[in-house]
Enzyme design. Sequence first.
Site, PDB file in Angstrom:
ATOM      1  N   TYR A 217     -36.717 -28.250  15.804  1.00 14.93           N
ATOM      2  CA  TYR A 217     -36.368 -27.383  16.925  1.00 14.93           C
ATOM      3  C   TYR A 217     -34.935 -26.886  16.840  1.00 14.93           C
ATOM      4  O   TYR A 217     -34.616 -25.750  17.167  1.00 14.93           O
ATOM      5  CB  TYR A 217     -36.522 -28.154  18.244  1.00 14.93           C
ATOM      6  CG  TYR A 217     -37.934 -28.262  18.743  1.00 14.93           C
ATOM      7  CD1 TYR A 217     -38.623 -27.137  19.177  1.00 14.93           C
ATOM      8  CD2 TYR A 217     -38.582 -29.486  18.788  1.00 14.93           C
ATOM      9  CE1 TYR A 217     -39.923 -27.227  19.640  1.00 14.93           C
ATOM     10  CE2 TYR A 217     -39.877 -29.589  19.256  1.00 14.93           C
ATOM     11  CZ  TYR A 217     -40.550 -28.451  19.681  1.00 14.93           C
ATOM     12  OH  TYR A 217     -41.827 -28.547  20.139  1.00 14.93           O
ATOM     13  N   SER A 248     -43.458 -23.746  11.909  1.00 18.91           N
ATOM     14  CA  SER A 248     -42.510 -24.063  12.969  1.00 18.91           C
ATOM     15  C   SER A 248     -43.019 -25.248  13.768  1.00 18.91           C
ATOM     16  O   SER A 248     -44.205 -25.586  13.740  1.00 18.91           O
ATOM     17  CB  SER A 248     -42.346 -22.866  13.908  1.00 18.91           C
ATOM     18  OG  SER A 248     -43.504 -22.707  14.709  1.00 18.91           O
ATOM     19  N   ASP A 249     -42.109 -25.900  14.490  1.00 15.37           N
ATOM     20  CA  ASP A 249     -42.551 -26.795  15.539  1.00 15.37           C
ATOM     21  C   ASP A 249     -43.014 -25.923  16.705  1.00 15.37           C
ATOM     22  O   ASP A 249     -42.788 -24.711  16.733  1.00 15.37           O
ATOM     23  CB  ASP A 249     -41.421 -27.745  15.952  1.00 15.37           C
ATOM     24  CG  ASP A 249     -41.936 -29.050  16.542  1.00 15.37           C
ATOM     25  OD1 ASP A 249     -43.080 -29.066  17.041  1.00 15.37           O
ATOM     26  OD2 ASP A 249     -41.198 -30.055  16.509  1.00 15.37           O
ATOM     27  N   TRP A 250     -43.675 -26.548  17.670  1.00 12.65           N
ATOM     28  CA  TRP A 250     -44.301 -25.802  18.758  1.00 12.65           C
ATOM     29  C   TRP A 250     -43.237 -25.255  19.706  1.00 12.65           C
ATOM     30  O   TRP A 250     -42.550 -25.994  20.398  1.00 12.65           O
ATOM     31  CB  TRP A 250     -45.277 -26.723  19.485  1.00 12.65           C
ATOM     32  CG  TRP A 250     -46.660 -26.708  18.908  1.00 12.65           C
ATOM     33  CD1 TRP A 250     -47.812 -26.491  19.598  1.00 12.65           C
ATOM     34  CD2 TRP A 250     -47.066 -26.903  17.544  1.00 12.65           C
ATOM     35  NE1 TRP A 250     -48.911 -26.536  18.739  1.00 12.65           N
ATOM     36  CE2 TRP A 250     -48.472 -26.779  17.485  1.00 12.65           C
ATOM     37  CE3 TRP A 250     -46.381 -27.158  16.360  1.00 12.65           C
ATOM     38  CZ2 TRP A 250     -49.202 -26.912  16.307  1.00 12.65           C
ATOM     39  CZ3 TRP A 250     -47.089 -27.282  15.173  1.00 12.65           C
ATOM     40  CH2 TRP A 250     -48.482 -27.158  15.153  1.00 12.65           C
ATOM     41  N   GLY A 251     -43.077 -23.936  19.687  1.00  8.69           N
ATOM     42  CA  GLY A 251     -42.048 -23.309  20.502  1.00  8.69           C
ATOM     43  C   GLY A 251     -40.708 -23.218  19.816  1.00  8.69           C
ATOM     44  O   GLY A 251     -39.677 -23.111  20.481  1.00  8.69           O
TER      45      GLY A 251
END
Length: 707
Positions: A217, A248-251
């Site tokens: 993140y 990507s990580d979530w968000g």
Amino acid sequence: MDEVAADVRAREVEAQMTDDERFSLLVAVMGAGELWPVRDDRIPPGVPMSAGYVPGIPRLGVPALLMSDAGLGVTNPGYRPGDTATALPAGLALAASFAPGLARAAGEVIGREARSRGFNVVLAGAMNLARDPRNGRNFEYLSEDPLLSATMAAESIIGIQRQGVISTTKHYSLNCNETNRHWLDAVIDPDAHRESDLLAFEIAIERARPGAVMAAYNKVNGDYAAANPALITDILKGAWAYRGWVMSDWGATPGWECALSGLDQECGAQIDALLWQSEAFTGQLRAAHRDGRLPAERLSDMVRRILRSMYAVGIDRWEPAPAPDMAAHNEIALQIARQGIVLLQNRGLLPLAPDSAARIAVIGGHAQLGVPAGYGSSAVTPPGGYAAVIPIGGSGLESGLRKLYLVPSSPLAELKTLLPRARVEFDPGVSPAEAARVARRADVAIVFAVRAEGEGCDGVDLSLPWGQDALIAAVGAANPHTVVVLETGNPVTMPWRDAVNAVLQAWYPGQAGGRAIAEIVTGQVNPSGRLPITFPVDLAQTPRPELPDPAAGWGTPTTIHYFEGADVGYRWFARTGQHPMFAFGHGLSYTRFEYRDLVATGGDTVTVSFHVVNTGDRRGADVAQLYLTGALGKPLLRLLGFERVDLDVGQGTRVTITAEPRLLARYDGVAGCWRIAPGDYTVAVAASAAAMKLAARVQLSGRAFGR
């Protein structure tokens, strides 16, 4: 399929795609669950809800990607009512075993159970170094040391992918704090980064070849991890020649430009829409491609990398798989707990005799119900469901996930089973005075202490919550024969330590944890875990006694300067000359071990051999550790290798360890290579980072290598 064949097929299939098909592989959307309760129309009916869904391309035989969090088992945070899976112990417990074979077995459990549900990508392989003992996700990770973290992560990934399921490794890189993680800038010297956190990823990726790498993140040196060309393009895909894909990580995809920096897939697109007001790869990336800002070759490369991992791992060739053997999986969870529990202190009280008729007070920690588990995306619903779920709440996007989960493996029930003649009385520990009264009339008091730790939240300090420090102090004052069992995801301060006889660190011990704790307390299992992280006396001993802007609200940009560089954990203590409460690698046994006859050789690297002998009166396992203690006349400390050995009374074995050369080297960022300087080096065989037993000096020839 071998690596070359997978590359060839990926190119052939990608060449046949339309642009719409290419773009469809680049976005994963979340299923409906606790964090995101709205079902997305892009997920077809009948597809099981999980962390991520990417549509397939049937005309080309490209399967859909179904992704599940699975660091500690196949998770289910509200996605699939009634679905359960094996709840494995915390990553720190696994690493505390120093048993790579157990890590591979844990990966096999995850891979088999994921495949049985149709999930072909698991978001596992979590291995961020424990730079801060307040980090809420340290329990998911493995250690503060790059070699131990890489070794255990690699074996777990191998275990998963041998079941035909793609594994990630994550979070690349420096996701070492949860506070405002979306707005955190992790600043570090690039060479020190290569020698620590990145070295862990480098070794794990070399050994295991995970199908995907998940970006973190946070920012690293000013650029978001998902938009960081130095990390992704220059190092991961360049110097390391990584051939899989980067998600990507979530968000964590702030814009389409991440693709130009090396990101191949946006995941959790709905959270991106919430945080960044855009699903970056759904619309913006297409527009950038139409007007030439995204080159066609880059788009093709993104797609080929995803396809290549599909073919290399074999998710396109699935055949019916047998139902998982859940009893066998429970046994693996039990073995991890047994080998990962660390006996920190013992002044002679443990083990308790199984035939004892003693009066035993079991106090606190919800021990009548079960053992705790960390919260967040790693939470696994165990067979039969949780014994209890206690909401905690808070602020921020992940506040709804903040809960105390209790897994039904009751230490109280297990102790009663293993101590059939004892008179066991339980006190919930809600009042120190009441607990002290119960402890005073017992021969032995066993206090269970818990902390709820997890994703999205760092601890403020290292104390036990809910008045448990006062509870333990009161019980210890009432009964000197007190055992404390810590079920936490991080080190804790122990102001009551001198008042108690024994301390066990049980971590979050998984679905068989209550049994493992009882077996160790009663001596049916000899404790053999060793600390994978240093336990400081207090936060004043750490590089950052306070986090930056501790009062800042959610969404506040923050910078953390990792000025300790590569000197993480025990290396920091060696550099500053401080003595921790319990050192990295520390762990007691009910037997004794000696190291003898050290032989060490140099040259291009260091190789040592020595005898380990069980000189005690019961069978047990030891973890022999090899450290670099000095280079060219200067002191330093680095773990060079380790081996776990199981020995009967009087039995000995010869251990040989050859050091990974990068652990002897410094990274030269100007030249872009590793360098071992020629000269004298000292090494030591040790029982922990603070207990050197045998030492030797070797000559290294010196060389430059790698990138």
